[in-house]
Design an enzyme around this catalytic site. Structure first.
Site, mmCIF file in Angstrom:
data_model
loop_
_atom_site.group_PDB
_atom_site.id
_atom_site.type_symbol
_atom_site.label_atom_id
_atom_site.label_comp_id
_atom_site.label_asym_id
_atom_site.label_seq_id
_atom_site.Cartn_x
_atom_site.Cartn_y
_atom_site.Cartn_z
ATOM 1 N N HIS A 22 -2.372 -11.239 -3.989
ATOM 2 C CA HIS A 22 -0.981 -10.534 -3.487
ATOM 3 C C HIS A 22 -1.019 -9.888 -2.103
ATOM 4 O O HIS A 22 -0.333 -10.379 -1.216
ATOM 5 C CB HIS A 22 -0.723 -8.954 -4.518
ATOM 6 C CG HIS A 22 0.490 -8.494 -4.204
ATOM 7 N ND1 HIS A 22 1.826 -8.529 -4.679
ATOM 8 C CD2 HIS A 22 0.799 -7.741 -3.118
ATOM 9 C CE1 HIS A 22 2.617 -7.834 -4.146
ATOM 10 N NE2 HIS A 22 2.215 -7.181 -3.222
ATOM 11 N N GLU A 23 -2.108 -9.397 -1.990
ATOM 12 C CA GLU A 23 -2.390 -8.804 -0.341
ATOM 13 C C GLU A 23 -2.668 -9.963 0.502
ATOM 14 O O GLU A 23 -2.116 -10.053 1.527
ATOM 15 C CB GLU A 23 -3.263 -7.757 -0.408
ATOM 16 C CG GLU A 23 -3.111 -6.419 -1.317
ATOM 17 C CD GLU A 23 -1.818 -5.827 -0.621
ATOM 18 O OE1 GLU A 23 -1.375 -5.795 0.316
ATOM 19 O OE2 GLU A 23 -1.178 -5.175 -1.688
ATOM 20 N N HIS A 26 0.434 -11.461 1.558
ATOM 21 C CA HIS A 26 1.260 -11.097 2.947
ATOM 22 C C HIS A 26 0.669 -11.443 3.972
ATOM 23 O O HIS A 26 1.434 -11.851 5.096
ATOM 24 C CB HIS A 26 1.289 -9.405 2.535
ATOM 25 C CG HIS A 26 2.042 -8.896 1.461
ATOM 26 N ND1 HIS A 26 3.201 -9.306 1.264
ATOM 27 C CD2 HIS A 26 1.629 -8.263 0.605
ATOM 28 C CE1 HIS A 26 3.876 -8.621 0.124
ATOM 29 N NE2 HIS A 26 2.772 -7.935 -0.262
#
Length: 226
Positions: A22-23, A26
């Site tokens: 997820h990170e 980004h």
């Protein structure tokens, strides 16, 4: 509550993968759209140690779990993004924000699809792998749905700021410094206070649970598991 080593082994791995991807997503999308902040700081990485926050990722969820909180809540180290450095700051912010939840949905899809390979796994490992895959679907969908709540600094809040007209986007963006307090208030404090008066004020949790259930059923249907 008795938490065994087996429980830890089938929850920690899918949780760490979900947070890490997820990170990293980004940071990767921000890099592609013109901002190298996360890339230069080494945050476009699949190394979980780059993204795990000792309190938010480990201690806070453990405290809430052991205190029988009505909602489990945690967070990773936010990937630093300089939205002004993006080639198109407003639409770029939307794409960067969507990258995390979209990646979690993709991971949930692949985990659901992987149920079909369980018949080829040695009997001794089949149940362990099945539990990891099941938890991977649940964790990734919850992470995606929760992060799309329209409250800054959650991804959904940043998407809303990027899409709404300025008259609405500006006041919403000003909530970002207080976003974490707002979340703790509506997810933990408000339901606990309501329970003292016999009121069910756990509205956000109900919305997240309903939405999560719908997305999981859809993924199972699409991957031929329904």
């Amino acid at each position: 509550m008795n938490i065994t080593l087996y429980d830890v082994s089938v929850w920690v791995l899918p949780l760490v993968i979900a947070i890490t991807f997820h990170e990293a997503a980004h940071g990767f999308v921000a890099h592609r759209l013109g901002d190298n902040t996360a890339f230069e700081l080494g945050r476009v990485s699949f190394n979980p140690l780059k993204h795990i926050d000792p309190f938010g990722t480990l201690m806070l969820p453990a405290i809430l779990l052991l205190s029988h909180s009505p909602f489990l809540f945690g967070y990773a180290k936010p990937v630093p993004v300089n939205f002004r450095a993006l080639r198109n700051p407003r639409t770029g912010m939307v794409w960067v924000a969507l990258a995390g939840p979209a990646t979690n949905i993709a991971l949930a899809f692949f985990a659901a699809a992987a149920f079909h390979v369980l018949t080829y796994v040695p009997a001794g490992a089949e149940q362990w792998l099945a539990d990891n895959l099941k938890n991977a679907v649940v964790i990734n969908v919850i992470l995606a749905v929760f992060n799309m709540l329209p409250i800054p600094p959650l991804d959904g809040g940043r998407v809303a700021v990027g899409l709404l007209p300025n008259v609405l986007a500006a006041p919403l963006s000003r909530l970002e410094p207080y976003g974490m307090l707002i979340l703790i208030g509506i997810l933990i404090v408000l339901p606990l206070a309501g329970s003292q008066f016999g009121l069910n004020l756990d509205v956000i949790s109900a919305i997240v649970r309903t939405s999560t259930g719908f997305v999981i059923r859809l993924l199972l249907l699409v991957t031929g598991n329904a």
